[in-house]
Design an enzyme around this catalytic site. Structure first.
Site, short mmCIF file in Angstrom:
data_model
loop_
_atom_site.label_atom_id
_atom_site.label_comp_id
_atom_site.label_asym_id
_atom_site.label_seq_id
_atom_site.Cartn_x
_atom_site.Cartn_y
_atom_site.Cartn_z
N SER A 1 43.05 -19.64 -25.12
CA SER A 1 43.22 -18.21 -24.90
C SER A 1 42.21 -17.70 -23.87
O SER A 1 42.14 -18.24 -22.77
CB SER A 1 43.11 -17.48 -26.25
OG SER A 1 43.47 -16.12 -26.12
N ASP B 1 54.54 -17.93 -27.29
CA ASP B 1 53.26 -17.23 -27.36
C ASP B 1 53.50 -15.72 -27.21
O ASP B 1 54.11 -15.28 -26.24
CB ASP B 1 52.35 -17.74 -26.24
CG ASP B 1 50.95 -17.16 -26.30
OD1 ASP B 1 50.69 -16.28 -27.14
OD2 ASP B 1 50.10 -17.60 -25.50
N HIS C 1 50.63 -18.83 -30.20
CA HIS C 1 49.39 -18.70 -29.43
C HIS C 1 48.29 -19.65 -29.89
O HIS C 1 47.69 -20.34 -29.07
CB HIS C 1 48.90 -17.25 -29.49
CG HIS C 1 47.75 -16.98 -28.56
ND1 HIS C 1 47.88 -17.09 -27.19
CD2 HIS C 1 46.46 -16.63 -28.80
CE1 HIS C 1 46.70 -16.80 -26.62
NE2 HIS C 1 45.84 -16.52 -27.58
#
Length: 421
Positions: free
Chosen positions: A232, A326, A360
């Site tokens: 991320s 995601d 994610h």
């Protein structure tokens, strides 16, 4: 004959190791329910269950017998771990203290009743985050706040810096597992930890340069280069480091964006402006939870957008890992833009692992998928995307590919033995 529940490796294993789970001493064709329970360090319970039927010999091997229903179905030997769900809403499984294991309780219950029948067998298995011989070294060197994990042996070892995302703090569990595969791994904090800034308003590359220098000076780290691993925002930090700093020969971006999202990036005289976002573009998903996938401003100009990280300057190869579902941002799209930028600047097409049904938080193998949790920016629960079984399969494959990538480009030939003592 009493039923027995066996787990191999016996007693303990590393979290990223697969388990062999079997039951013996049942009646032929006996219906049973297997149940798993884990309590995290904040007291939240994670549970899974599955219904099975023993074979004609009264035996049940989860590698050979499919689950008939429950938290999962089909031939899923590790489903009792990856299919776990928390008893609290919007709760993500995180290991805070890697020096202690998670305890996984496994039970065999008679019948297929939803609330469980008579308990026939039980065992407790330890899931560790440091393989035997891995050393944990707190690092408070200059401004650097981190923890270094050193593999067993004399070394020196290929080095990796591991960076997590927008939650801040210091998460060590992935670095501890990576070290078990022969890499000196630095879990690096960069805000909201001890005396580091509470908020991340500007990404100051100088801080990360100091962390690279620390690694390369360490007698147990084999230079002249290191690798980078991030998820991320942490993935974007790794792409920034690879773009601006020397001595980086391999970078793994897990659901990164390759853009300066909400903060300026500053390195010496260079300043990259943020792409920015608009919270008015938030939606409410079918589940009733916020969906932020479209709040970022459009990447006008594609790979030449001024907010894009100049990844073409990276010396070594980049492995992009993207979840096609995601919902933090559109990782698959950003990965394509990143690939376009590299090729537009005369670089080879990068290796991309793009996984359908994957959200994610792509974690090490067998972590339960986190479908939704609190987001630090919007201060509410948001969905992260993913379908449980597909996401789990992606985590297993991505982990193997990541370790192979680092072994290839950093020169490790280490093969970890079991976590058993």
């Amino acid at each position: 004959m009493a039923a027995t529940l066996s787990v191999e490796p016996t007693g303990r294993s590393c979290w990223d190791e697969p388990l062999s789970i079997a039951v013996r001493g049942l009646a032929p064709e006996q219906p049973v329910t297997l149940r798993s329970v884990l309590r995290d360090e904040k007291g939240a319970l994670f549970r899974a269950h599955a219904r099975y039927r023993a074979d004609s010999h009264g035996e049940l091997d989860l590698a050979r017998v499919p689950a008939l229903g429950g938290s999962f179905s089909g031939l899923e030997p590790m489903g009792l771990l990856w299919a776990m769900e928390p008893d609290r809403p919007f709760w993500r499984l995180i290991k805070r203290d890697v020096q202690t294991p998670f305890l996984v309780e496994l039970e065999v219950l008679d019948g297929h009743e939803p609330d469980g029948g008579r308990r026939l067998a039980r065992t407790v298995h330890e899931r560790h985050f440091m393989a035997p011989g891995v050393r944990r070294v707190p690092v408070r060197e200059g401004r650097v706040r981190a923890t270094l994990f050193l593999p067993p042996g004399q070394g020196p070892f290929p080095g990796i810096i591991d960076v997590y995302g927008v939650g801040g703090g210091l998460l060590e569990y992935r670095a501890g597992l990576v070290a078990g595969h022969g890499f000196a791994t630095l879990a690096l904090a960069f805000y909201d930890f001890e005396d580091l800034p509470k908020e991340l308003n500007v990404i100051e590359v100088d801080y990360f340069e100091e962390a690279v220098r620390y690694m390369l000076r360490h007698p147990k780290v084999k230079g002249p280069d290191i690798g980078l691993l991030g998820l991320s925002l942490g993935a974007d930090v790794c792409l920034i480091m690879a773009s601006f700093l020397n001595n980086v020969s391999a970078t793994v971006s897990i659901n990164g964006s390759a853009f300066s999202g909400n903060r300026h990036i500053k390195y010496k005289q260079t300043m990259i402006p943020p792409l920015g976002h608009d919270l008015r573009r938030m939606k409410v998903a079918f589940s009733g939870i916020l969906d932020i996938v479209d709040i970022r401003n459009d990447a006008v100009g594609g790979c030449e957008n001024p907010s894009m990280i100049p990844i073409e300057k990276a010396k070594g190869p980049i492995l992009f890992v993207a979840g096609q579902d995601d919902h933090c941002w559109r990782s698959e799209l950003y990965t394509q833009i990143a690939s376009d930028r590299l090729q537009a600047h005369g670089k080879e097409r990068p290796q991309v692992l793009s996984y359908p049904g994957t959200g994610h938080y792509i974690e090490p193998p067998y972590f339960p998928m986190c479908p939704a949790s609190l987001h630090k920016i919007v201060n509410e629960a948001v969905i992260w995307g993913g379908e449980v079984k597909a996401h789990s399969k992606a985590q297993i494959d991505a982990w193997k590919q990541i370790l192979f990538f680092f072994g290839k480009h950093l020169g490790s030939t280490h093969s970890r033995a079991s976590c058993r003592l």
